[in-house]
Design an enzyme around this catalytic site. Structure first.
Site, PDB file in Angstrom:
ATOM      1  N   SER A   1      73.263  62.805  28.048  1.00 24.68           N
ATOM      2  CA  SER A   1      73.832  63.565  29.171  1.00 24.68           C
ATOM      3  C   SER A   1      73.043  63.429  30.467  1.00 24.68           C
ATOM      4  O   SER A   1      73.377  64.090  31.454  1.00 24.68           O
ATOM      5  CB  SER A   1      73.904  65.057  28.796  1.00 24.68           C
TER       6      SER A   1
ATOM      7  N   GLU B   1      16.411  27.624  36.997  1.00 25.39           N
ATOM      8  CA  GLU B   1      16.985  26.304  37.194  1.00 25.39           C
ATOM      9  C   GLU B   1      16.229  25.405  38.165  1.00 25.39           C
ATOM     10  O   GLU B   1      16.278  24.184  38.013  1.00 25.39           O
ATOM     11  CB  GLU B   1      18.441  26.466  37.696  1.00 25.39           C
TER      12      GLU B   1
END
Length: 739
Positions: free
Chosen positions: A350, A88
């Site tokens: 149960s 860049e």
């Protein structure tokens, strides 16, 4: 030859741009107010969930973008920095934020091409644009230039480079070098090769297009240009450049594998708003993987019987930390894999009974007290309630210990009547179980699992039994706000319930011996099966861990013959064995307030000298059984006869009504008749509807086969003082017609 009008306009525009930039330089440096760019993404950052060993469980992406974590300047590898400058801004270290040479070159190339082919922006100008995105106009370019000059006077070059790399776009929702490195190459930035660093820094120029499969030649060419620029700048020697250029273009890998997707989703939903960054958890990756494999093998074994799903939750007792969370067989299954069986509300069967018995012990009952395991009929709205035990048998009088360990339904229902369903419901809610309806809605059915609870809540409730009756919420992550323990039951009562659930001998009348509920070390365990076998449960604990298991179907379809002991229990057993593979488990130590005493096997009272057999039982210190054993106590000589024996018929009661059970064979449906007498009895005779009944070993008891109609039962008894007689009439309702 005079320049074309377009050339003159472009030249004037360039001159204005350069003049404006130079004019703003002094103002930007000396006068321009502003704030420095911040570090970090705030709520837009990725949410990383880490296992106990630091490994990644999942990354929960922010809906707007997948960003971060933010890298400090010192965390940016030199190789990545070199790739960024090569890609860049090769003169980044030498210009003041604006590069006149780059601007001039860009202007010349754009004029020659007749369109914009190069921007001429420096890295600093790109940071300014990343901060305040705007359309690319002349005014925007001037603002970026001014901001770049301002940033250069206040930040170091390393800080500016860090801002760029952390803010750069890398395609789709990916923002920042760290996110791109993790998502695209599955490695952290400090492990990138030169070719990988150049590949990543090739993307910000045009990420959306460069990541397309048909753009791979273009992406490869840009990567190679960056590598050659890195070599020209002295960051790669010739041999390194050759190796980098020969490296194939890395394909985009799949997203990181999620080891606990249901857990990750549940945790992300509970984390505070605005949370971002890393979250440490106690999830054990090895245990999680083992539990997931066991879930798959369990479902594969029971799929022919209709079981399609299973779930497992493991908690560490001391802090309720989640160690494993498996919500389904396959999270990616197209139909219901993402439904979480740990959070889904299902009927527990149960599995609620231990908490009912705990309340009974607090109310003064003992494990040695006898409960009646006999047929039970109750009128309810719309019909008659005739429950049965799981195996269809009745065992007469049984100890409270055996009734709980063997999960007998009939004693539990009778216990519910004495305790009051509203009191039981309050206790279950104290244990964190979400049962929102009124007590009248649940009624006695709470003992059999009416209502719906989640595996998370039920496992957390069992962990309270393991932790001396102290309830704490499950801890999903290490930063979770600590909660004060809630004392929901007496520590001694919790210990007694745990001892019963670990008693293999007391469990034998209901489940037999040497089944999946027996481990090579002490462990408390309880199963549950909902109506029509829709849900199987198995929950239990040792001193260190509590494990909850559910097996069933998310659609609620019934399974064929798969119960808690055959479906969920083997999975629970395997998880427990994995947890204790290094050292055997054991129950928590008994707290103060628990004492042992010997009781008569027949009566459950304190053993006396005449009792033929006894056993040791655990009691609360202030609820020891009374003395002496009434059955085997010394018998005083009978008084001299003063008249005929006085008879009382206990069962059946006068004008009692009984109903035949359509689910039981007719030959198994009998009525146990019993009488009491005062005085001396030499003999008895029972008659039904005038016909004598055969005598049995007990003169004051007999068993009548039930048949529809009105009946008359008569008992005669005689002794030295004469003869007496008692009569009871009762009705037996017939079976309803079969549809």
């Amino acid at each position: 030859m005079r320049p074309a009008p377009g050339w003159r306009r472009a030249t004037r525009r360039a001159a204005l741009l350069l003049a404006g930039a130079l004019g703003l330089t002094l103002a930007a440096v000396l006068l321009w107010p502003g704030q420095l760019p911040t570090a970090g993404y705030g709520p837009a950052a990725d949410r990383l969930l880490l296992a106990a060993d630091g490994r990644l469980i999942a990354s929960r992406a922010h809906p707007a973008r997948r960003a971060g974590p933010w890298l400090a300047p010192a965390e940016i590898p030199p190789l990545v920095a070199a790739a960024a400058l090569a890609a860049e801004d090769r003169r980044f270290l030498h210009h003041p934020g604006v590069d006149p040479l780059a601007l001039g070159a860009a202007l010349w190339q754009n004029l020659r091409a007749g369109r914009v082919v190069r921007g001429g922006s420096t890295l600093t100008m790109q940071v300014a644009r990343q901060e305040r995105p705007a359309r690319r106009t002349l005014a925007a370019k001037l603002r970026e230039t001014a901001r770049a000059l301002w940033l250069e006077t206040r930040l170091t070059k390393a800080e500016i480079l860090g801002q760029y790399l952390n803010r750069a776009p890398f395609g789709g929702p990916l923002v920042g070098l760290a996110a791109a490195s993790r998502e695209l190459l599955a490695k952290p930035p400090d492990r990138l090769s030169p070719a990988e660093a150049a590949l990543l820094l090739a993307l910000p120029q045009d990420p959306a297009r460069l990541l397309q499969p048909d753009q791979r030649p273009r992406l490869l060419a840009r990567r190679d240009r960056i590598l050659r620029a890195m070599s020209a700048a002295g960051h790669l020697d010739p041999a390194g450049l050759t190796r980098a250029l020969a490296e194939p273009l890395a394909p985009r890998p799949p997203l990181p594998q999620v080891e606990a997707p249901h857990y990750a989703a549940a945790l992300a939903a509970r984390l505070p708003a605005g949370w971002a960054g890393e979250t440490d958890t106690d999830l054990d990756p090895g245990l999680q993987q083992a539990a997931a494999l066991l879930v798959r093998s369990t479902v594969a074994a029971h799929r022919p019987a209709g079981a399609e799903q299973a779930a497992v939750l493991v908690l560490r007792n001391r802090d309720r930390a989640v160690l494993a969370w498996v919500g389904s067989v396959d999270f990616n299954a197209p139909d219901s894999g993402q439904v979480d069986g740990v959070l889904a509300a299902r009927q527990p069967g149960s599995a609620l009974k231990p908490f009912i018995y705990a309340l009974a012990l607090e109310r003064g009952l003992t494990l040695a007290d006898r409960l009646e395991d006999a047929p039970l009929t109750r009128a309810v709205a719309g019909g008659v309630f005739r429950p049965v035990n799981y195996d269809g048998r009745q065992r007469g009088l049984v100890s409270l210990r055996v009734a709980l360990a063997s999960s007998l339904n009939l004693p539990a229902l009778r216990l519910m009547e004495t305790l009051d369903p509203a009191a039981v419901l309050r206790r279950l809610r104290d244990l964190g179980l979400d049962l929102p309806r009124d007590p009248e809605h649940y009624g006695l059915g709470l003992a059999l699992g009416d209502g719906e609870v989640s595996l998370l809540d039920l496992t957390t409730a069992y962990a309270a039994l393991a932790d001396q009756g102290r309830w704490l919420p499950a801890r999903l992550w290490r930063g979770q706000a600590p909660a004060d323990p809630l004392r929901v039951m007496d520590p001694a009562v919790a210990a007694l319930i745990g001892a019963v659930l670990a008693d293999d001998a007391a469990r034998a009348p209901g489940f037999g011996r040497h089944g999946p509920l027996e481990l090579p070390f002490p462990a408390a365990v309880k199963t549950g099966t909902s109506q029509r076998h829709r849900d199987n449960w198995c929950l239990g604990f040792t001193a260190d861990y509590t494990v909850g298991v559910w097996v069933g179907n998310f659609a609620g379809d019934p399974m064929r013959g798969v119960s808690g002991v055959s479906g969920a229990a083997p999975l629970w057993r395997q998880v427990m064995l994995h947890l204790h593979r290094q050292s055997p488990g054991g129950l928590p130590p008994l707290p103060p307030g628990v004492v042992a005493a010997r009781v008569c096997l027949d009566s459950g009272r304190r053993v006396g000298p005449a009792c033929p057999a006894s056993q040791e039982e655990l009691f609360l210190a202030d609820h020891l059984p009374p003395d002496p054993c009434p059955i085997h106590a010394p018998v005083a000589p009978p008084p001299a006869p003063s008249g005929p024996p006085r008879l009382t018929l206990v069962t059946p009661a006068a004008e009692a009504v009984y109903a035949l059970d359509p689910d039981l064979e007719p030959g198994l449906q009998v009525l146990a008749c019993a009488a009491q007498v005062e005085g001396t009895v030499s003999g008895t005779q029972w008659r039904l509807n005038g016909r004598p009944l055969a005598g049995g070993p007990e003169p004051l008891a007999t068993r009548l086969p039930l048949s529809p109609g009105r009946h008359r039962l008569e008992l005669r008894a005689w002794g030295p003082g004469g003869e007496s007689r008692v009569v009871a009439r009762f009705v037996v309702l017939g079976l309803p017609p079969r549809p």
